[in-house]
Design a protein around this motif. Structure first.
Motif, mmCIF file in Angstrom:
data_model
loop_
_atom_site.group_PDB
_atom_site.id
_atom_site.type_symbol
_atom_site.label_atom_id
_atom_site.label_comp_id
_atom_site.label_asym_id
_atom_site.label_seq_id
_atom_site.Cartn_x
_atom_site.Cartn_y
_atom_site.Cartn_z
ATOM 1 N N VAL A 31 -43.687 24.060 29.270
ATOM 2 C CA VAL A 31 -43.446 24.133 28.393
ATOM 3 C C VAL A 31 -43.182 23.176 27.901
ATOM 4 O O VAL A 31 -41.993 21.930 27.836
ATOM 5 N N LYS A 33 -41.839 24.726 24.671
ATOM 6 C CA LYS A 33 -40.654 25.257 23.092
ATOM 7 C C LYS A 33 -39.790 24.606 22.688
ATOM 8 O O LYS A 33 -39.132 23.430 23.566
ATOM 9 N N TYR A 37 -37.600 21.707 24.460
ATOM 10 C CA TYR A 37 -36.758 21.103 24.641
ATOM 11 C C TYR A 37 -35.390 20.196 23.987
ATOM 12 O O TYR A 37 -34.586 19.257 24.658
ATOM 13 N N PHE A 80 -45.663 32.578 23.588
ATOM 14 C CA PHE A 80 -45.030 33.531 24.724
ATOM 15 C C PHE A 80 -44.690 34.985 23.916
ATOM 16 O O PHE A 80 -44.790 35.854 23.720
ATOM 17 N N GLN A 121 -48.435 39.549 28.666
ATOM 18 C CA GLN A 121 -47.178 39.546 30.165
ATOM 19 C C GLN A 121 -46.454 40.237 29.351
ATOM 20 O O GLN A 121 -46.616 41.430 29.376
ATOM 21 N N THR A 189 -39.969 27.086 36.515
ATOM 22 C CA THR A 189 -38.926 25.395 37.857
ATOM 23 C C THR A 189 -38.627 26.084 38.899
ATOM 24 O O THR A 189 -38.482 25.921 39.596
ATOM 25 N N GLY A 206 -40.700 24.326 32.381
ATOM 26 C CA GLY A 206 -39.617 23.592 31.313
ATOM 27 C C GLY A 206 -38.549 22.887 32.311
ATOM 28 O O GLY A 206 -38.815 21.223 31.981
ATOM 29 N N TYR A 328 -29.794 22.914 29.644
ATOM 30 C CA TYR A 328 -30.837 24.029 28.594
ATOM 31 C C TYR A 328 -30.237 23.915 27.095
ATOM 32 O O TYR A 328 -30.462 23.408 26.045
HETATM 33 C C1 LIG Z 1 -38.464 28.760 29.452
HETATM 34 C C2 LIG Z 1 -39.444 29.667 29.571
HETATM 35 C C3 LIG Z 1 -39.949 28.696 30.896
HETATM 36 C C4 LIG Z 1 -39.582 27.674 31.463
HETATM 37 O O1 LIG Z 1 -38.487 27.904 31.787
HETATM 38 P P1 LIG Z 1 -37.829 26.313 33.004
HETATM 39 O O2 LIG Z 1 -36.580 27.717 33.338
HETATM 40 O O3 LIG Z 1 -37.357 25.698 31.678
HETATM 41 O O4 LIG Z 1 -38.643 25.705 34.038
HETATM 42 C C5 LIG Z 1 -41.655 29.899 31.377
HETATM 43 N N1 LIG Z 1 -41.579 31.088 31.134
HETATM 44 C C6 LIG Z 1 -41.497 30.770 29.822
HETATM 45 C C7 LIG Z 1 -41.537 32.679 29.549
HETATM 46 C C8 LIG Z 1 -40.503 30.675 29.576
HETATM 47 O O5 LIG Z 1 -39.824 31.285 28.450
#
Ligand SMILES: *Cc1c(COP(=O)(O)O)cnc(C)c1O
Length: 344
Positions: A31, A33, A37, A80, A121, A189, A206, A328
């Motif tokens: 991830v 986004k 990060y 997403f 989703q 994670t 992520g 984060y």
């Molecule tokens: C941000 C996000 C992740 C990654 O999450 P982490 O806690 O940073 O590993 C995975 N899936 C979705 C839908 C997210 O929004």
């Protein structure tokens, strides 16, 4: 140099991906986004692709465009936020895969981009994104008939391994995807660390890649060094900084370093954090201001050129904790003023 130095270790990032990949039962995506990060989508994406990641996730189509430009055509990029009104052109031109969130998005996608890859989703209880069980039940056959590439959901409490929400969402996700012959994904994670029941076909880490909790075995990825602009002697009873919030109780040497809340060093972290010279600790004193932080270096015995704020001793999560937030938010708040250097 008067700007603070933010060092990003791409080898550590790759190591975290490999280690999480070794923990995951199926494929491990990444991830990236929010500009990876906060660490630069393109650089982070390239390092992770070199490490072996084949599928990436971003929040918005525009972020997917930046990643596609950096990585070229041969990787999967999923979005997403799904297929929003106005996204069609970007999804098509940059070959992005929307994770459709609603009946509306599904209809929009099938009408505007028939045959274009998509995922679905599902909401397994977080009530943030995704189709509710009843909506999914109504559209499931139609959606599956269009060959989605992934069916996914997201855990609300995965950073708390004993939280009953985890098992509840696992059950709801299983019920919603029973008999679906499409790759399934539930875990970020935190979910990876909950164990193989939560892994399904693809995991989406992520924060762990970037060195943050809940992946406590992560290798730190960033370090932050703040240049000292000025050092002064302060007598007992004199105050330092806005609001006179710190008053010297002894003869003190105070170093003023160049970084502040405009650089993402949140004002609320205030006196709860330290700086380092090697493994020696020097406390932040007084308030964090916009561009400056003051540090008590009395015990150092010399005048440092810079002080380290984020390092192996004091991680993004410890800095976050002092400000009442999470790693984060520290990462994604790092400002534009840093001199950034990438290694690895
Ligand atoms: C941000 C996000 C992740 C990654 O999450 P982490 O806690 O940073 O590993 C995975 N899936 C979705 C839908 C997210 O929004």
């Amino acid at each position: 140099m008067s700007t603070a130095k933010l060092s990003i270790d791409l080898e550590a990032l790759a190591t975290n991906w490999r280690n999480l990949d070794a923990l995951s039962a199926g494929e491990t995506a990444a991830v990236v986004k929010a500009n990876g990060y906060g660490l630069d989508t393109g650089r982070v994406g390239q390092a992770l692709a070199t490490a072996g990641a084949r599928n990436f996730f971003v929040a918005a189509a525009e972020e997917g465009v930046a990643l596609r430009r950096a990585l070229g055509p041969n990787i999967g990029i999923s979005v997403f936020s799904g297929h929003m009104d106005g996204d069609t052109h970007l999804l098509k031109e940059f070959n992005l895969t929307p994770m459709l969130n609603s009946v509306d998005q599904m209809l929009r996608h099938f009408e505007n981009l028939p045959g274009h890859s998509f995922g679905v989703q599902l909401d397994s209880g977080m009530n943030r994104l995704g189709m509710e069980p009843a909506e999914w039940a109504a559209l499931r056959e139609i959606a599956l008939g269009q060959n989605p590439v992934l069916v996914m959901s997201h855990l609300a409490c995965a950073d708390e391994p004993n939280h009953p929400m985890n098992a509840l969402q696992l059950k709801v996700f299983r019920d919603m995807t029973e008999g679906v012959e499409v790759p399934r994904s539930l875990s970020a994670t935190g979910g990876i660390l909950l164990g193989p029941d939560y892994h399904f076909d693809l995991c989406r880490p992520g924060i762990g890649l970037y060195g943050g909790l809940p992946y406590s075995d992560a290798v730190p990825v960033i370090s932050l060094d703040l240049p000292v602009i000025q050092i002064r002697d302060v007598l007992p009873g004199e105050s330092v900084g806005y609001g006179n919030s710190w008053i010297a109780r002894r003869r003190s040497r105070i170093a003023t370093v160049a970084a502040g809340y405009a650089d993402g060093l949140i004002r609320a972290m205030g006196a709860g954090i330290n700086t380092y010279v090697g493994d020696k600790i020097y406390p932040v004193v007084g308030r964090v201001s916009m561009d400056l932080i003051t540090v008590d270096v009395t015990d150092l015995g010399e005048d440092p050129e810079s002080l380290s704020l984020i390092n192996h001793h004091q991680t993004i999560d410890q800095v976050a904790d002092a400000a009442g937030t999470i790693g984060y938010e520290i990462l994604t708040s790092l400002g534009h003023r840093y001199a950034r250097s990438y290694s690895g």
